[in-house]
Design a protein around this motif. Sequence first.
Motif, PDB file in Angstrom:
ATOM      1  N   LYS A 236     -32.079  -6.997 -78.614  1.00  0.00           N
ATOM      2  CA  LYS A 236     -32.218  -8.459 -78.482  1.00  0.00           C
ATOM      3  C   LYS A 236     -33.550  -8.948 -79.030  1.00  0.00           C
ATOM      4  CE  LYS A 236     -30.903 -10.241 -74.497  1.00  0.00           C
ATOM      5  NZ  LYS A 236     -30.833 -10.251 -73.003  1.00  0.00           N
TER       6      LYS A 236
ATOM      7  N   VAL B 235     -23.838 -12.157 -75.567  1.00  0.00           N
ATOM      8  CA  VAL B 235     -22.994 -10.987 -75.320  1.00  0.00           C
ATOM      9  C   VAL B 235     -23.842  -9.840 -74.782  1.00  0.00           C
ATOM     10  CG1 VAL B 235     -21.573  -9.217 -76.437  1.00  0.00           C
ATOM     11  CG2 VAL B 235     -21.258 -11.640 -77.016  1.00  0.00           C
ATOM     12  N   LEU B 236     -24.998  -9.620 -75.415  1.00  0.00           N
ATOM     13  CA  LEU B 236     -25.854  -8.504 -74.995  1.00  0.00           C
ATOM     14  C   LEU B 236     -26.376  -8.714 -73.572  1.00  0.00           C
ATOM     15  CD1 LEU B 236     -27.735  -7.813 -78.337  1.00  0.00           C
ATOM     16  CD2 LEU B 236     -26.215  -6.251 -77.126  1.00  0.00           C
ATOM     17  N   THR B 237     -26.665  -9.962 -73.224  1.00  0.00           N
ATOM     18  CA  THR B 237     -27.083 -10.233 -71.851  1.00  0.00           C
ATOM     19  C   THR B 237     -25.968  -9.842 -70.889  1.00  0.00           C
ATOM     20  OG1 THR B 237     -28.369 -12.094 -72.686  1.00  0.00           O
ATOM     21  CG2 THR B 237     -28.021 -11.998 -70.308  1.00  0.00           C
ATOM     22  N   ALA B 238     -24.734 -10.213 -71.263  1.00  0.00           N
ATOM     23  CA  ALA B 238     -23.577  -9.843 -70.431  1.00  0.00           C
ATOM     24  C   ALA B 238     -23.479  -8.328 -70.300  1.00  0.00           C
ATOM     25  CB  ALA B 238     -22.294 -10.418 -71.042  1.00  0.00           C
ATOM     26  N   VAL B 239     -23.738  -7.605 -71.421  1.00  0.00           N
ATOM     27  CA  VAL B 239     -23.700  -6.141 -71.381  1.00  0.00           C
ATOM     28  C   VAL B 239     -24.712  -5.615 -70.371  1.00  0.00           C
ATOM     29  CG1 VAL B 239     -24.149  -4.038 -72.710  1.00  0.00           C
ATOM     30  CG2 VAL B 239     -22.827  -5.904 -73.728  1.00  0.00           C
ATOM     31  N   THR B 240     -25.957  -6.156 -70.427  1.00  0.00           N
ATOM     32  CA  THR B 240     -26.994  -5.708 -69.503  1.00  0.00           C
ATOM     33  C   THR B 240     -26.542  -5.880 -68.061  1.00  0.00           C
ATOM     34  OG1 THR B 240     -28.601  -6.474 -71.113  1.00  0.00           O
ATOM     35  CG2 THR B 240     -29.447  -5.945 -68.916  1.00  0.00           C
TER      36      THR B 240
ATOM     37  N   VAL C 247     -30.158   2.522 -71.320  1.00  0.00           N
ATOM     38  CA  VAL C 247     -29.274   1.494 -71.874  1.00  0.00           C
ATOM     39  C   VAL C 247     -29.935   0.122 -71.783  1.00  0.00           C
ATOM     40  CG1 VAL C 247     -27.073   0.309 -71.587  1.00  0.00           C
ATOM     41  CG2 VAL C 247     -27.174   2.801 -71.393  1.00  0.00           C
TER      42      VAL C 247
ATOM     43  N   VAL D 265     -30.686  -2.186 -75.050  1.00  0.00           N
ATOM     44  CA  VAL D 265     -30.143  -3.532 -75.243  1.00  0.00           C
ATOM     45  C   VAL D 265     -31.279  -4.532 -75.404  1.00  0.00           C
ATOM     46  CG1 VAL D 265     -28.810  -5.364 -74.159  1.00  0.00           C
ATOM     47  CG2 VAL D 265     -28.013  -3.008 -74.011  1.00  0.00           C
TER      48      VAL D 265
ATOM     49  N   ALA E 284     -23.469  -6.212 -66.920  1.00  0.00           N
ATOM     50  CA  ALA E 284     -22.317  -5.362 -66.616  1.00  0.00           C
ATOM     51  C   ALA E 284     -22.752  -3.931 -66.355  1.00  0.00           C
ATOM     52  CB  ALA E 284     -21.314  -5.415 -67.783  1.00  0.00           C
ATOM     53  N   VAL E 285     -23.640  -3.400 -67.228  1.00  0.00           N
ATOM     54  CA  VAL E 285     -24.047  -2.001 -67.095  1.00  0.00           C
ATOM     55  C   VAL E 285     -24.762  -1.756 -65.768  1.00  0.00           C
ATOM     56  CG1 VAL E 285     -25.590  -0.240 -68.050  1.00  0.00           C
ATOM     57  CG2 VAL E 285     -24.087  -1.527 -69.556  1.00  0.00           C
TER      58      VAL E 285
END
Lengths: 91, 541
Positions: free
Chosen positions: A48, A20-25, A40, A44, A27-28
Amino acid sequence: MKEHKSGNVTYIAVWAALVVLTAVTVAVSYVHLGMMNVVVALLVASVKASLVALFFMHLRYESRLVWGFALTPIFFLILIIAGTLSDTLFR
Amino acid sequence: MKETTLNGEQPPNGDASPRGYLEAKGFWSWAYTLDHKRIGVMYLYTTLFFFLLGGVFALLIRIKLMFPGQYIFTNQTYNVLFTMHGALMIFLFIIPAIPSGLGNFFIPMHIGARDVAFPRLNLLSYWVFVAGIVVILFSLIRPMDTGWTFYTPYSARTAADVTTLSFGVFLIGMSSILTGLNFLVTIHKLRAPGMTWHRMPLFIWSMYATSIIQVLATPVVGITFLLLAMERVLGVGFFDPAKGGDPILFQHFFWFYSHPVVYVMILPAMGIISEIVPAFSRKPIFGYNAIAYSSVAIAVFGFFVWGHHMFVTGMSSTAAIIFSLLTYSVAIPTAIKVFNWIATMYKGSITFESPMLYALTFIFLFVVGGLTGMFLGALGADIHVHDTYFIVAHFHYTMVGGTVMGLLAGLHYWFPKMTGRMLSEKMARPAWLLMFIGFNVTFFTQFILGFEGMPRRYAEYPAQYQALNIVSTVGSWILAAGILIMFANFVHGLFRGPPAPPNPWKALSLEWQTGSPPPTENYPEIPTVTDWPYGYAGKQT
Ligand SMILES: [Cu+2]
């Protein structure tokens, strides 16, 4: 070091969190936030890395001595970054 | 401290052999040895060899500098000579000599252990060190001309073999980390029963602080050299402004290691002085806790001051002010030590055998080196003398006047213990006198030259500086004569010296309570410690 049975459930949960956090990175990186993009991304990444250290590398279950060995290099990392920034930020 | 001798008995020679740990003969008995004493001796031979080789380079440099223009060598050869003088002396002599040589030999003996915690790791670190030497010698095919500091952008561009030499230093650094780690664990885990932290000899405290620096700082320089190699080989632009890099970043990384490492050089020497001064003053050490904690304080503060090498390189003035202030903080624990040594000698029954002569020389010369360091920590003064011979004089006063004198004090002090033979005082004294005079003639003149503005590193210089340069060169010959006599004394003592008693200096630390040379296992029985090792004249302060 005491024996612990966190079991596969924890590992899978941590793995899911990392995904999920990889996806956040990713996306941001498409949102334009100026300097905050770097903040950010680093935040993140730090979360991790902490998850990996705490669960996959068992730091959570280790003695204070092992914690000391894990945290000392972080202090030196902060030191070298702070010292170098005191130069580059004020040139 | 009588109780700490082995069961109160007369110090026995352990296992029957009078040759102790030196009994086994032949190449393989040394190459495969796990004995910390033999590994220490191998380090000493290796490092002292490079001391002599680096010294030959220094003499050649000084001969050239008698004349302002080009002389004997091409200017390019001069660049290579001073680079090799710096690199060999720093990486192959001054950094490893005391910790890996004398430290290896005496840390386990001082704490009443049979060996270091990881004897195999110890042997590995020696052979990694040798591998590093071999790689460094290979780099001489296209010899380095960057100075020992490898500064970018020049080091990233020169045709000289920077990559090979920095890989050699990388290996040396790895060996240094392994040794430091080994010592930390040894001091924590292998102390004899009753050897509490505050009963440890001060040499152990200083070696403990040294090991912390070795373990924490050395990886940074290893990574820096990897980045430099990536820049040279793969063209990654870490330090090249054209590619978005920053050449001053290299200096930040380099000095993040190389300032703390000056304490890897000086702290062990300070530890030796803390052993010798009370033994030859016949007085308990003054301010044990202050000396012990100041070693650790120097190790910690030393990490916060690296920027003082970069005041004139274009670093921001905010950073310069911060680093200047922090630099002064290191002077405090250093001064604490000096005052405590002097207080130890006050009203003592001082005798002037060769170890004490070198120890006193250390204190005197190191104070000169340390105080001129304060000039350089001041932003205004530094701008005037930066990159002049003032700096050269300053660090030779700390490194030669400090570390080398401390090493020589230790070698003269422990020679009987290591070899089982005595040195000749008749030879040691004139050698010391020549060295003391020669050193000051060589380097004090360089303070003046620097203050008058003679820049360092250049092969040629304006003719107005020639007179003092000739004086300095003559001084280097006097210094060399002293060193030659001293080595002649070592060789003579090694083969012809009269047999040494177990405790020729009547010192109280544990290593003197066993045979000279010590048996392989150091002590027939692990001693039990009931007191600190400084109870001279029977009273504690
Ligand atoms: Cu420095």
